[in-house]
Every structure is written in structure tokens, then in C-alpha cells.
Scaffold this active site. Structure first.
Site, PDB file in Angstrom:
ATOM      1  N   LYS A  81       0.751  -1.255  -0.057  1.00 24.87           N
ATOM      2  CA  LYS A  81       0.097  -0.165   0.056  1.00 24.87           C
ATOM      3  C   LYS A  81       0.989   1.419  -0.125  1.00 24.87           C
ATOM      4  CE  LYS A  81      -3.909   1.845   2.551  1.00 24.87           C
ATOM      5  NZ  LYS A  81      -4.757   1.705   3.948  1.00 24.87           N
ATOM      6  N   SER A 156      -9.793   1.765   2.633  1.00 26.74           N
ATOM      7  CA  SER A 156      -9.057   2.459   1.921  1.00 26.74           C
ATOM      8  C   SER A 156      -7.875   1.751   1.221  1.00 26.74           C
ATOM      9  CB  SER A 156      -8.148   3.703   2.652  1.00 26.74           C
ATOM     10  OG  SER A 156      -7.337   3.070   3.696  1.00 26.74           O
ATOM     11  N   SER A 180     -10.110  -0.490   7.030  1.00 24.11           N
ATOM     12  CA  SER A 180      -9.329  -0.478   5.641  1.00 24.11           C
ATOM     13  C   SER A 180      -8.655  -1.799   5.069  1.00 24.11           C
ATOM     14  CB  SER A 180      -8.653   0.743   5.468  1.00 24.11           C
ATOM     15  OG  SER A 180      -9.229   1.960   5.525  1.00 24.11           O
TER      16      SER A 180
END
Ligand code: GLN
Length: 488
Positions: A81, A156, A180
Site C-alpha cells: 500500500k 482505503s 481499511s
């Protein structure tokens, strides 16, 4: 060995690499080719680090050929990420304000993964500063769901989930402040583990809400989640919030056993407005757990109804403090200006997107004098009540089972005009962060459009072994027939 190496799990790839049936370079190349073929549809990657990945893969092959035993993730290609600092690799947090930021150091988890021999394919898309539930808040365009390109992958960590579901990487790293990791894992039909608060170091990760943020893996299987957890967890002198508790061998906890598992089912989590297919799939899984020897009983988490409101006060308050550092002076984007005040003002006005600005304003308001007691302090008190609800529940059960998300993947644009609707998609995940507990999401079925449904398994603090054991046993029982994404 099949010619679609990118489809392998970590567990299978590890065995094939050690037997020298495949090489790390072959596996990495297969993933890079898969990325080239699928990225025009998905937009899961913000940076693909082809030459670095191949260099790491060559080094892994040398270690695999050596006489010393290879480390745990030797030659395994991962996606990261874009919130984790990786030395020399652009780290944007999906924000214009960090568009050209190249960190001079590695996050602790990145160091750990390097030591374990992993290969980094690149950086994955996300909501800007991890604020969102759909990856539509990325400054670099949304990621799409590999089951249906008109739908969101969740957020997210939407890039992290879509990339694993689409077999662009064997596993990925995400962060979970309010859901997330788990919510995108649910919407993309994969496994996502959010560890206990303090189990994994956060050093070198762009901070959102420091009392809630945790790091965790997104994987194709529960066993892979356990393998990743072992590599990630453990004390870090650079993160004072990180626990010194010894790290168990999570994989050896996976004994396939469900007998006598006491499952709590919170009545507050089966709410009106939930998609009926989600309700059906979770209830069917509960039946299956009982058939395998677990006992399920209804419990109550009475304060969970306040979790979303509590979270959006605490998370925004902490974010407003954490994001004060983006001032255009020290690093990242800097706007043209006549004087210092204008520099701050213009840098932040141009650098942050609308959701991030909304959160900074909300958080600053909640912390401001005159409102602090009424909002922030009150939210902290409710947070304690939410934590105590869980403590009481875990006196009578080993795990708590709920849906991960009230719906399957929604359409792009469906909730962007209504932030409250977007916030509500985290209704089942947020209370776990407020209580600091471990939880995972795993696939438990599909709706009539073929979209994946996620099951959430929550454990007591440091109960990662228990939730991984239960999830693995369920996965191995074969009660859930996994379907591959149809749009990639
Ligand atoms: N969707 C939640 C939010 O927007 C949670 C995000 C997260 O866990 N990083 O804040």
C-alpha cells in the site's frame, strides 16, 4: 507446474521455490506480466518497480540455491500500500501533497519483509491518506473491482485488495484504522487480517489516526495470512506503542479444529438495511460452524450503535494533528507564495483533496476550546464503553462473528456525493478498531450478481491464533466454493 504462476498462494509458491521447481525471477516476471495485462482495467498500482523487483528476485534465487535455509518469504512477490515508506520508492499516500516524495528510509515492516526475502512489485492505490471506503478519494484515479469494473474495490486499501484478488501479486500490505483492510478484502473476495493494536510496528507508515492505525496483510488464503503475520509482528524499538509480547507461530495454530469453539453473534450487527444476501450468507456460515462442532449464541454489544459517530470524532481529531506536518516546508509539494502564511495556506489548499480537508476541519473543530469536552472527551468516554462491551462478551465466547460490510461492492460514484453513506459502509468494522482488537475478513459467499460477501471474525486482544484457526478451519472445510474474479 502450471504456466499461470501468478495464481499461486504464498504457501504453494514457497514449496515450489524451495524444491527449485520454479525460480523467484520466473515468479516475479509472471506477476509483472499479469500487472501489465490487468492494470489498464484496474488501476491498482501507483508505482510498478520492475527493475527493483527483478533485482530482489535474483537475490532470492541466490539464497534459495545456497546451503543456508531460505527465509520465510524468500522470493515471494508482494504489493505494498502506498502508505508505507520504502527507501528510494515514491510514496504518495495517494495525495498530491506527497506526489514526489521519495522516502530516504524503510518502514520497520518493510525491513522485516526484506529480511524475510520478499520481493516488492510496487506501491498500491488507496484513498488519500487512507480516508475513505472505496479508493475513489485517490488523487490518482479510483481502483476498480476485479469482479465488476463498474464497482469499487472498497477502501482505503482498495489497491491492495484488488491486486491480490486479480492475482497481480501473491499478497499485499494494508493498513486498517476503521476497516481499511477488512472491508476491501470483503468486497474483493480475499482474506484481510487486522491485528491487535500494538502487535505490528507502525514506524515509517504515514500516520492517519495514531490510536487506531494497524498494519496487516491481504492474502488469497487464511494460511497465507498467518504466514504474513508471523513475518510482520513483533517488538520495534522505533515504535513505543509496539508490544513486546512474543510472537507465536501463527501457522502452527492452524489445526483445522472448530469443535467447542464458542461463537458470539451480536444482535446489533444484523441490522435493517443490510443487503439480504449478506445476511443469508453469514447465517449459512454460522450453521456450518455449528455443524462442525462450534456453538453459536446471541450476544449484545449495546454501545456499538455509537461506534461510527465516536470514530469520526476521534479519527478526525487525530488526523488533524497528524496532518499538520504537511506544510510545504519540510517535504512534499510546495506551492508558490509571497510569504510564509500564504505558503502554508496555498500548499494545503492545493495539496489536499476534498475528503482530507473535510476531516481536518471536523477534527480541528472537535478539538477546539469550548467543544473539546462536548465532542472529543465524550467520544473517548464512549470508546471506553465500546471496549468494555467486547471485554464482557469475551467472558462467554472465544470469537465474535459478524458480516464485514453491510453490502457487497457498490458502484463507482454511488456514495461519493454523500459522505455519511460512505462512512456507514464501515459500520461493522469500526468498533473493533476503537476496542483495539484483532479481526479478519474472509469470503463466505456471493450475491446474485456474483459479488463476494465477507465474514468478519473478531478475537480478544492478542487472540490472532484463535481467529486464524477458526477461519482456516472454515476455509479448509470447503463449505465456501471460491469463485475467481470474472472481469480480469
Ligand atoms: N473508511 C474509514 C475512514 O474513512 C476507515 C479508513 C481506514 O481504515 N483507514 O476513515
Amino acid at each position: 507446474m502450471n504456466d499461470e504462476l501468478f495464481r499461486l498462494t504464498i504457501n504453494d509458491a514457497r514449496a515450489a521455490l524451495r524444491k527449485r521447481e520454479i525460480s523467484a525471477v520466473e515468479l516475479t516476471r509472471a506477476c509483472l506480466e499479469r500487472i501489465s495485462a490487468t492494470e489498464p482495467k484496474l488501476n491498482a498500482f501507483l508505482t510498478v518497480a520492475e527493475s527493483e523487483a527483478l533485482t530482489q528476485a535474483q537475490a532470492a534465487d541466490q539464497r534459495l540455491a545456497g546451503t543456508q535455509p531460505a527465509p520465510a518469504l524468500c522470493g515471494i512477490p508482494l504489493g505494498i500500500k502506498d502508505i508505507f515508506c520504502v527507501r528510494g520508492m515514491r510514496t504518495t499516500c495517494a495525495s498530491r501533497i506527497l506526489e514526489n516524495f521519495v522516502p530516504p528510509f524503510d518502514a520497520t515492516v518493510i525491513v522485516r519483509l526484506r529480511e524475510a526475502g520478499a520481493v516488492f512489485l510496487g506501491k498500491l492505490n488507496m484513498d488519500e491518506f487512507a480516508m475513505g471506503s472505496s479508493t475513489e478519494n485517490s488523487a490518482f484515479g479510483p481502483t476498480r473491482n476485479p469482479y465488476d469494473l463498474a464497482r469499487v474495490p472498497g477502501g482505503s486499501s482498495g489497491g491492495s485488495a484488488a491486486a491480490v484478488a486479480a492475482d497481480e501479486c501473491l499478497a499485499s500490505l494494508g493498513t486498517d484504522t476503521g476497516g481499511s483492510i477488512r472491508q476491501p478484502a470483503a468486497l474483493c473476495g480475499i482474506v484481510g487480517v487486522k491485528p491487535t493494536y500494538s502487535r505490528v510496528s507502525r514506524y515509517g507508515i504515514v500516520a492517519f489516526a495514531s490510536s487506531l492505525d494497524q498494519v496487516g496483510p491481504l492474502t488469497k488464503t487464511v494460511r497465507d495470512g498467518a504466514i504474513m503475520m508471523h513475518a510482520l509482528a513483533g517488538v520495534d524499538p522505533r515504535d513505543s506503542t509496539c508490544s513486546a509480547r512474543p510472537v507465536p507461530d501463527y501457522e502452527s495454530a492452524l489445526n483445522g479444529e472448530l469443535r467447542n469453539l464458542r461463537v458470539g453473534v451480536p444482535k446489533e450487527f444484523f441490522v435493517e438495511g443490510m443487503q439480504p444476501a449478506v445476511d443469508d450468507a453469514v447465517r449459512a456460515t454460522l450453521k456450518h460452524l455449528e455443524a462442525a462442532g462450534a456453538t453459536a449464541r446471541e450476544i449484545s454489544l449495546p454501545h456499538s450503535q455509537y461506534a461510527v459517530a465516536t470514530y469520526y470524532l476521534i479519527a478526525t481529531a487525530e488526523a488533524s494533528a497528524n496532518l499538520a506536518r504537511y506544510d510545504g516546508i519540510r517535504y512534499g509539494f510546495r506551492a508558490e507564495a509571497e510569504d510564509l502564511n500564504e505558503l502554508y495556506h496555498r500548499t494545503r489548499a492545493l495539496g489536499f483533496g476534498p475528503e482530507v480537508k473535510r476531516r481536518i476541519m471536523l477534527g480541528t473543530f472537535a478539538l477546539s476550546s469550548g467543544y473539546y469536552d462536548a465532542y472529543y472527551l465524550k467520544a473517548q468516554r464512549v470508546r471506553t464503553l465500546i471496549r468494555k462491551d467486547f471485554e464482557a462478551a469475551f467472558n462467554t465466547c472465544d470469537v465474535i462473528v459478524t458480516p464485514t460490510s453491510p453490502t457487497t461492492a457498490f458502484r463507482l460514484g454511488e456514495k461519493t456525493q454523500d459522505p455519511l453513506q460512505m462512512y456507514l459502509s464501515d459500520i461493522f468494522t469500526i468498533s473493533v478498531n476503537l476496542a483495539g482488537l484483532p479481526a479478519l475478513s474472509m469470503p463466505c459467499g456471493y450475491d446474485s450478481d456474483g459479488l463476494p460477501i465477507g465474514l468478519q471474525i473478531i478475537g480478544p486482544a492478542f487472540g490472532e491464533e484463535t481467529i486464524l484457526r477458526a477461519a482456516d478451519a472454515l476455509e479448509r472445510s470447503g463449505s465456501i466454493a471460491r469463485r475467481r474474479p470474472s472481469a480480469v
